[in-house]
Design an enzyme around this catalytic site. Structure first.
Site, mmCIF file in Angstrom:
data_model
loop_
_atom_site.group_PDB
_atom_site.id
_atom_site.type_symbol
_atom_site.label_atom_id
_atom_site.label_comp_id
_atom_site.label_asym_id
_atom_site.label_seq_id
_atom_site.Cartn_x
_atom_site.Cartn_y
_atom_site.Cartn_z
ATOM 1 N N ARG A 94 1.060 -1.189 0.180
ATOM 2 C CA ARG A 94 -0.240 0.459 -0.345
ATOM 3 C C ARG A 94 0.629 1.180 0.020
ATOM 4 O O ARG A 94 0.451 2.352 -0.049
ATOM 5 C CB ARG A 94 -1.131 -0.031 1.174
ATOM 6 N N LEU B 147 2.145 1.312 -3.908
ATOM 7 C CA LEU B 147 1.012 2.231 -4.273
ATOM 8 C C LEU B 147 -0.172 2.258 -4.046
ATOM 9 O O LEU B 147 -0.385 0.748 -4.058
ATOM 10 C CB LEU B 147 1.208 0.411 -5.499
ATOM 11 N N GLY C 74 -16.123 -9.738 -5.892
ATOM 12 C CA GLY C 74 -16.409 -8.890 -4.867
ATOM 13 C C GLY C 74 -16.933 -9.611 -4.055
ATOM 14 O O GLY C 74 -16.032 -9.475 -2.673
ATOM 15 N N SER C 75 -18.707 -9.162 -3.427
ATOM 16 C CA SER C 75 -18.542 -9.907 -1.901
ATOM 17 C C SER C 75 -20.146 -10.333 -2.287
ATOM 18 O O SER C 75 -21.176 -10.047 -2.974
ATOM 19 C CB SER C 75 -18.834 -9.031 -1.611
ATOM 20 N N SER C 76 -20.683 -10.939 -1.664
ATOM 21 C CA SER C 76 -21.997 -11.889 -0.818
ATOM 22 C C SER C 76 -22.759 -10.660 -0.854
ATOM 23 O O SER C 76 -24.542 -11.243 -1.170
ATOM 24 C CB SER C 76 -22.002 -13.061 -0.579
ATOM 25 N N CYS C 77 -22.448 -9.401 -0.067
ATOM 26 C CA CYS C 77 -23.580 -8.875 0.051
ATOM 27 C C CYS C 77 -24.054 -7.892 -1.413
ATOM 28 O O CYS C 77 -24.807 -7.422 -1.345
ATOM 29 C CB CYS C 77 -22.513 -7.233 0.886
ATOM 30 N N TYR D 14 -20.793 0.223 0.454
ATOM 31 C CA TYR D 14 -19.723 -1.314 0.039
ATOM 32 C C TYR D 14 -20.441 -2.067 -1.370
ATOM 33 O O TYR D 14 -19.852 -2.466 -2.167
ATOM 34 C CB TYR D 14 -19.459 -2.176 0.947
ATOM 35 N N LYS E 261 -18.939 -2.605 -5.499
ATOM 36 C CA LYS E 261 -18.730 -4.011 -5.622
ATOM 37 C C LYS E 261 -20.220 -4.379 -6.922
ATOM 38 O O LYS E 261 -19.088 -4.988 -7.700
ATOM 39 C CB LYS E 261 -18.945 -4.745 -4.181
ATOM 40 N N THR F 174 -17.974 -15.457 -0.427
ATOM 41 C CA THR F 174 -18.933 -15.184 0.879
ATOM 42 C C THR F 174 -18.432 -15.095 1.730
ATOM 43 O O THR F 174 -16.531 -14.554 1.965
ATOM 44 C CB THR F 174 -19.464 -17.704 0.907
ATOM 45 N N HIS G 31 -14.660 -8.162 10.926
ATOM 46 C CA HIS G 31 -15.131 -9.050 10.543
ATOM 47 C C HIS G 31 -15.777 -9.644 11.818
ATOM 48 O O HIS G 31 -14.951 -10.225 13.127
ATOM 49 C CB HIS G 31 -16.005 -10.602 9.369
HETATM 50 O O1 GFB Z 1 -18.918 -10.648 10.214
HETATM 51 P P1 GFB Z 1 -20.039 -9.269 10.750
HETATM 52 O O2 GFB Z 1 -19.472 -8.279 10.472
HETATM 53 O O3 GFB Z 1 -20.453 -8.687 8.841
HETATM 54 O O4 GFB Z 1 -21.323 -9.808 11.458
HETATM 55 P P2 GFB Z 1 -21.983 -9.006 7.570
HETATM 56 C C1 GFB Z 1 -21.507 -10.646 11.027
HETATM 57 C C2 GFB Z 1 -22.932 -11.221 12.070
HETATM 58 O O5 GFB Z 1 -22.395 -12.052 13.305
HETATM 59 C C3 GFB Z 1 -24.068 -9.972 11.856
HETATM 60 C C4 GFB Z 1 -22.660 -10.714 13.990
HETATM 61 O O6 GFB Z 1 -25.025 -10.390 12.115
HETATM 62 C C5 GFB Z 1 -23.154 -9.088 13.802
HETATM 63 O O7 GFB Z 1 -24.125 -8.612 13.986
HETATM 64 N N1 GFB Z 1 -22.205 -10.178 15.502
HETATM 65 C C6 GFB Z 1 -22.108 -10.918 16.977
HETATM 66 C C7 GFB Z 1 -20.970 -9.795 15.523
HETATM 67 N N2 GFB Z 1 -20.622 -10.485 17.663
HETATM 68 C C8 GFB Z 1 -19.916 -9.787 16.426
HETATM 69 C C9 GFB Z 1 -19.067 -8.820 17.073
HETATM 70 O O8 GFB Z 1 -18.493 -9.513 18.110
HETATM 71 N N3 GFB Z 1 -18.510 -8.798 16.148
HETATM 72 C C10 GFB Z 1 -18.989 -8.743 14.699
HETATM 73 N N4 GFB Z 1 -18.265 -8.386 13.988
HETATM 74 N N5 GFB Z 1 -20.024 -9.561 14.388
HETATM 75 C C11 GFB Z 1 -20.144 -7.688 6.698
HETATM 76 C C12 GFB Z 1 -20.377 -6.731 5.692
HETATM 77 O O9 GFB Z 1 -21.157 -7.912 6.689
HETATM 78 O O10 GFB Z 1 -19.890 -8.560 5.575
HETATM 79 C C13 GFB Z 1 -19.703 -6.771 4.216
HETATM 80 O O11 GFB Z 1 -20.973 -4.960 6.364
HETATM 81 C C14 GFB Z 1 -19.089 -7.686 3.896
HETATM 82 O O12 GFB Z 1 -19.694 -5.967 3.831
HETATM 83 C C15 GFB Z 1 -19.009 -8.634 4.844
HETATM 84 O O13 GFB Z 1 -20.038 -8.189 2.736
HETATM 85 C C16 GFB Z 1 -18.380 -10.143 4.126
HETATM 86 O O14 GFB Z 1 -21.384 -10.234 8.162
HETATM 87 O O15 GFB Z 1 -23.065 -9.314 8.428
#
Ligand code: GFB
Length: 308
Positions: A23, A26, A93-96, A123, A127, A151, A166
C-alpha cells in the site's frame, strides 16, 4: 488477507512471475500511479483483491469511505488494466451484492432483483459497480475480465480489531481475551440468529487461481447467461450463536455467551449457491472447525503484533 493468500497460492507455480506492491508503494486510489504501474511492469493478468473492507459496524459507521475508496480502486485498476492492454483480470466482489431477502441459497441470477441490506449498501453498490465495469470492458473491448463473489472469509492476516473486524476474528479475540482475564462471560453482537456461510481464505485463493485459469469457453459456458460472475462459498451456513459456541470451544473458554441486541444483526441469511463453480470441478477443502483452529493458532503466534 485475500491478497496475501492469492500470493501464497501463486508462489506454488514455478512459471508465475509475481508483480506486487504494498500500500505504501502504490496507492490504488491514485489513477496516475496505477496507470504507470500496470503499464510499466509487463503484466499479463491482474488479481484485484484489494478493497476497503470491514465488518458490520465499520460498514455502518463509515459508508462514505467504503463506497468512495472501493469505486476509486476498481475504476483505476480495471480501466488502467484495459489501457495497458492486459487481457485477463479477476475481480473479487462480495456476497453482500445480493438483495437482503434473496431466496436461499443465493444464485448468481439474483443480482439486482431486490433491495440491499442497509448496513452495507454503499460497499455493495461499489462491488456491483466492479462487476459491471468488468462486464462493460468485455462487451465493448472484448476483454476477459471475470468476477468472483466470495462468501464471508476468514483466516490468517485477518483484521482482529474489535471495532472494525468481521465476526470470526472478533469472536476469536473476544474469547481469547476473556479466557486470559478469567472473565465469566463474552458478549456477542445482535440476536445470534443471523446465519452466515464462512470460507477459509486459502480455499478462496485456490478458487481465484482456478477461475483465472479456466479456458474462456468453459467460463462462458458455466456463467451463462450473464457471463459476469461466479459465487464462491462452502455450501453450508451456521447461526452466529452456533459459531460463537464453536469459537468458544476452539479457544477453550468456559464461561457464558451473552447477547448485545442493541447491535445490528445485518442480513438474516447469506448462503451462496455454489452449483456453478462446483460444476467446473472446484471444491472447498477446509472445514470450519479445523479452519478456525488454524486461524486461532495464527492469532496466537501473531498476537503481539495484533495488540491494537
Ligand atoms: O461479520 P460481520 O461483521 O458482517 O457480522 P456481515 C456477521 C454477524 O455477526 C452479524 C454478528 O449478525 C453481527 O451482528 N456478530 C456477533 C458480530 N458478534 C460480533 C462481533 O463481535 N463483531 C462482528 N463484526 N459481528 C459484512 C458486510 O456483513 O460482511 C460487509 O458488512 C461484507 O460489507 C462482509 O459483505 C462479508 O456478514 O453482517
Amino acid at each position: 488477507m485475500v491478497g496475501s493468500a492469492i500470493v501464497r497460492a501463486l508462489q506454488q507455480s514455478a512459471d508465475v512471475n509475481l508483480v506486487s506492491a504494498t500500500r505504501d508503494q502504490l496507492d490504488l486510489t491514485d489513477s496516475k500511479r496505477v496507470g504507470e504501474f500496470l503499464n510499466d511492469n509487463n503484466i499479463t493478468q491482474v488479481f484485484l483483491a484489494a478493497a476497503k473492507v470491514g465488518g458490520i459496524q465499520a460498514n455502518n459507521q463509515f459508508p462514505a469511505d467504503f463506497i468512495h475508496q472501493n469505486l476509486m480502486i476498481e475504476a483505476n485498476v480495471i480501466h488502467s488494466a484495459h489501457v495497458a492492454g492486459i487481457d485477463k483480470l479477476l475481480f473479487l466482489g462480495s456476497s453482500c451484492i445480493y438483495p437482503k431477502l434473496a431466496p436461499q441459497p443465493i444464485q448468481e441470477e439474483h443480482l439486482l432483483t431486490g433491495y440491499l441490506e442497509p448496513t452495507n449498501e454503499p460497499y455493495a453498490i461499489a462491488k456491483i459497480a466492479g462487476i459491471k465495469l468488468c462486464e462493460s470492458y468485455n462487451r465493448q473491448y472484448g476483454r476477459d475480465y471475470r468476477s468472483v463473489m466470495p462468501t464471508n472469509l476468514y483466516g490468517p492476516e485477518d483484521n482482529f480489531n474489535l471495532e472494525s473486524s468481521h465476526v470470526i476474528p472478533a469472536l476469536i479475540r473476544k474469547f481469547h481475551d476473556a479466557k486470559s482475564r478469567d472473565d465469566k462471560s463474552v458478549t456477542i453482537w445482535g440476536t445470534g440468529t443471523p446465519r452466515r456461510e464462512f470460507l477459509h481464505v486459502d480455499d478462496m485463493a485456490a478458487a481465484c487461481v482456478y477461475v483465472m485459469g479456466l479456458p474462456t469457453s468453459r467460463w462462458n459456458e458455466v456463467t451463462e447467461p450473464m457471463r459476469a460472475h461466479l459465487n464462491v462459498g462452502c455450501g453450508e451456513d451456521i447461526s452466529i450463536l452456533e459459531l460463537a459456541q464453536l469459537v468458544k470451544r476452539v479457544v477453550g473458554f468456559d464461561g457464558d455467551i451473552l447477547l448485545d441486541t442493541s447491535k445490528p444483526d445485518g442480513t438474516p441469511r447469506k448462503l451462496l449457491c455454489i452449483d456453478r463453480i462446483k460444476a467446473t470441478g472446484w471444491e472447498p477443502t477446509i472445514d470450519l472447525e479445523p479452519g478456525l483452529s488454524a486461524t486461532y493458532e495464527w492469532f496466537l503466534s501473531h498476537s503481539m503484533r495484533l495488540r491494537t
